[in-house]
Design an enzyme around this catalytic site. Structure first.
Site, PDB file in Angstrom:
ATOM      1  N   ASP A  88     -11.422  -2.099  -9.665  1.00  0.00           N
ATOM      2  CA  ASP A  88     -11.357  -0.881 -10.480  1.00  0.00           C
ATOM      3  C   ASP A  88     -10.103  -0.819 -11.346  1.00  0.00           C
ATOM      4  OD1 ASP A  88     -13.765   0.043  -9.619  1.00  0.00           O
ATOM      5  OD2 ASP A  88     -12.976   1.621  -8.317  1.00  0.00           O
TER       6      ASP A  88
ATOM      7  N   ARG B 151     -20.508  15.490  -2.448  1.00  0.00           N
ATOM      8  CA  ARG B 151     -20.668  14.431  -1.455  1.00  0.00           C
ATOM      9  C   ARG B 151     -20.539  15.009  -0.059  1.00  0.00           C
ATOM     10  NH1 ARG B 151     -17.904   8.913  -3.637  1.00  0.00           N
ATOM     11  NH2 ARG B 151     -19.352   8.139  -2.088  1.00  0.00           N
TER      12      ARG B 151
ATOM     13  N   GLU C  98       0.849  -1.188   0.000  1.00  0.00           N
ATOM     14  CA  GLU C  98       0.000   0.000   0.000  1.00  0.00           C
ATOM     15  C   GLU C  98       0.889   1.244   0.000  1.00  0.00           C
ATOM     16  OE1 GLU C  98      -2.487   2.998   0.129  1.00  0.00           O
ATOM     17  OE2 GLU C  98      -3.144   0.942  -0.301  1.00  0.00           O
TER      18      GLU C  98
END
Length: 444
Positions: A323, A207, A41
């Site tokens: 994705d 949002r 990550e």
């Protein structure tokens, strides 16, 4: 081959690039099947940006087949529509634009669909990620590891990952779960290939999160605590409860004829006044909702892979999932669910591969490459359909589909068949196709 390293006796070792929801879920599924996993990550800690995400009953069933602990983690943070003890499993679409003068403070219910038992469970992305982290074994995730490039070596049947900090790592295979801006995809398809990069859909989304008590005070208990999609011309508004009914997740999608001007990021600051201006001609309910937003919020550019889809998801010992393979616009609310289907398919295939390796039916390299070949064959059509349909369903919501316009009956038929194709997916059929496809490739 002189100098070759015999990797047959070593356990299968998989590198996953990307520590988001799909990367962690896939990692947990592989670990459960006896595979050594390291997740790389690039951030300093695991985190998911964004607000709410929702899962259908089928997506939750896939989680359980991957690793039952994933469902338990979800249920720790998930919020159902309405009463938690008696969930409302219907999704509802209302006319958010037109004022209905017989009762101007109410919106006309256009259509609703039953999503199945507990068929719509929403949560905050960060909270779900935090719950997943708790069940990932220690030392599986390595932080601050931004992938620079990778190489596949035929001499020792391994992949070498090179990171921007100068360090390297090796694994038997690499799976890119690094999202819409996937570095693995760029390397796999080529940095001069348009399919390596997402494109702007000419939609963005405001949002935000609204305290539930404020939402109830303005909208009433039922509307605030239950999912509603408010549709209208060139925009639509969605809200649903999260965080144990303490927050109402708000997202408003807006058409944008311009190019996205914030090249370095897909997120830009926004103000409540921008939202109010956008929806000033809409009905009173939508205007009330926008008045509840905080003064400062975000607007998100919607990018996807529709214009330049990946022609393939794998090459040798490298594969894309989620994705990274098939970034879709969020209008179906199914991108994460499709990624979870990917994870189930891959976990199932690697279980078969381990068996093939242990019984010496084939080499480790061939067993893994056949995993990825089979995955590409099984998952590409459905996942690319979602990318296409997510664009198409947005046009329906925003009365821009030339065949439907604002005709409620025609719009409902489009929404119904597309939604059911996602929600009623034959998981068992996929698993059978997956297993049979792998077996045929091993024999062949």
């Amino acid at each position: 081959m002189p100098g070759a390293v015999d990797t047959t006796e070593r356990p299968v070792e998989i590198a996953i690039v990307g520590g988001g929801i799909i990367g962690l879920i896939l990692g947990l599924g592989l670990i459960k099947r006896g595979i050594k996993v390291t997740i790389y990550e690039q951030a300093r800690s695991l985190r998911e940006i964004g607000a709410g995400v929702a899962f259908t009953a089928n997506a939750v069933r896939c989680m359980g087949l991957i690793e039952p602990g994933i469902v338990k983690a979800l249920r720790e943070v998930a919020t159902a529509n309405g009463d938690a003890d008696d969930p409302n499993d219907w999704l509802q679409w209302v006319d958010g634009f037109n004022q209905h003068f017989e009762n101007p403070n109410e919106e006309k219910l256009l259509y609703k669909l039953y999503a199945g038992y507990r068929g719509f469970e929403g949560c905050h992305r960060a909270q779900f990620l935090d719950a997943l982290v708790k069940i990932v074994p220690e030392a599986v995730v390595q932080f601050r590891k931004r992938l620079d490039t990778y190489t596949q070596s035929e001499e020792d049947d391994q992949v070498t990952l090179k990171f921007t900090d100068g360090t390297t790592a090796t694994a038997d295979a690499l799976i890119g779960c690094d999202g819409i801006k996937s570095r693995v995809r760029q390397i796999l398809l080529g940095e001069d290939n348009p399919a390596s990069f997402p494109t702007y859909t000419h939609k963005f989304a405001f949002r935000g999160l609204i305290p539930m008590e404020r939402a109830i005070a303005v909208l009433g208990d039922y509307k605030a605590r239950n999912q509603h999609m408010h549709i209208g011309p060139k925009a639509h508004v969605l809200h649903f409860p999260v965080a144990g009914q303490t927050l109402m997740n708000f997202v408003a999608f807006v058409s944008d004829p311009q190019e996205w001007s914030h090249e370095a990021t897909m997120v830009a600051p926004a103000k409540r006044e921008e939202v109010e201006e956008t929806f000033k001609s809409w009905g009173p309910t939508v205007r009330k909702i926008t008045s509840l937003l905080p003064d400062e919020l975000d607007k998100w550019a919607i990018f996807d892979s529709f214009d330049n889809p990946a022609p393939y998801y794998n090459q040798g010992l490298i594969c894309l999932a989620g994705d990274a393979a098939h970034a879709s616009a969020p209008h179906h609310g199914a991108g994460a669910g499709i990624g979870i289907e990917d994870a189930l398919c891959l976990a199932t295939l690697f279980e078969k591969a381990v068996q093939a390796i242990e019984t010496r039916k084939t080499t480790k390299r061939k067993a893994i490459s056949l995993v990825f070949d089979t995955f590409n064959s099984v998952r590409k059509e459905r996942s690319q359909w979602l990318v296409d349909s997510s664009r198409g369903i947005c046009d329906v919501y925003e009365w821009q589909n030339p065949e439907c316009g604002d005709d409620a009956e025609k719009c409902f038929k489009e929404i119904e068949w597309r939604s059911h194709k996602i929600w009623n997916f034959d998981i068992d059929g996929m698993l059978q196709e997956t297993q049979e496809g792998y077996d045929k490739r091993i024999i062949g």
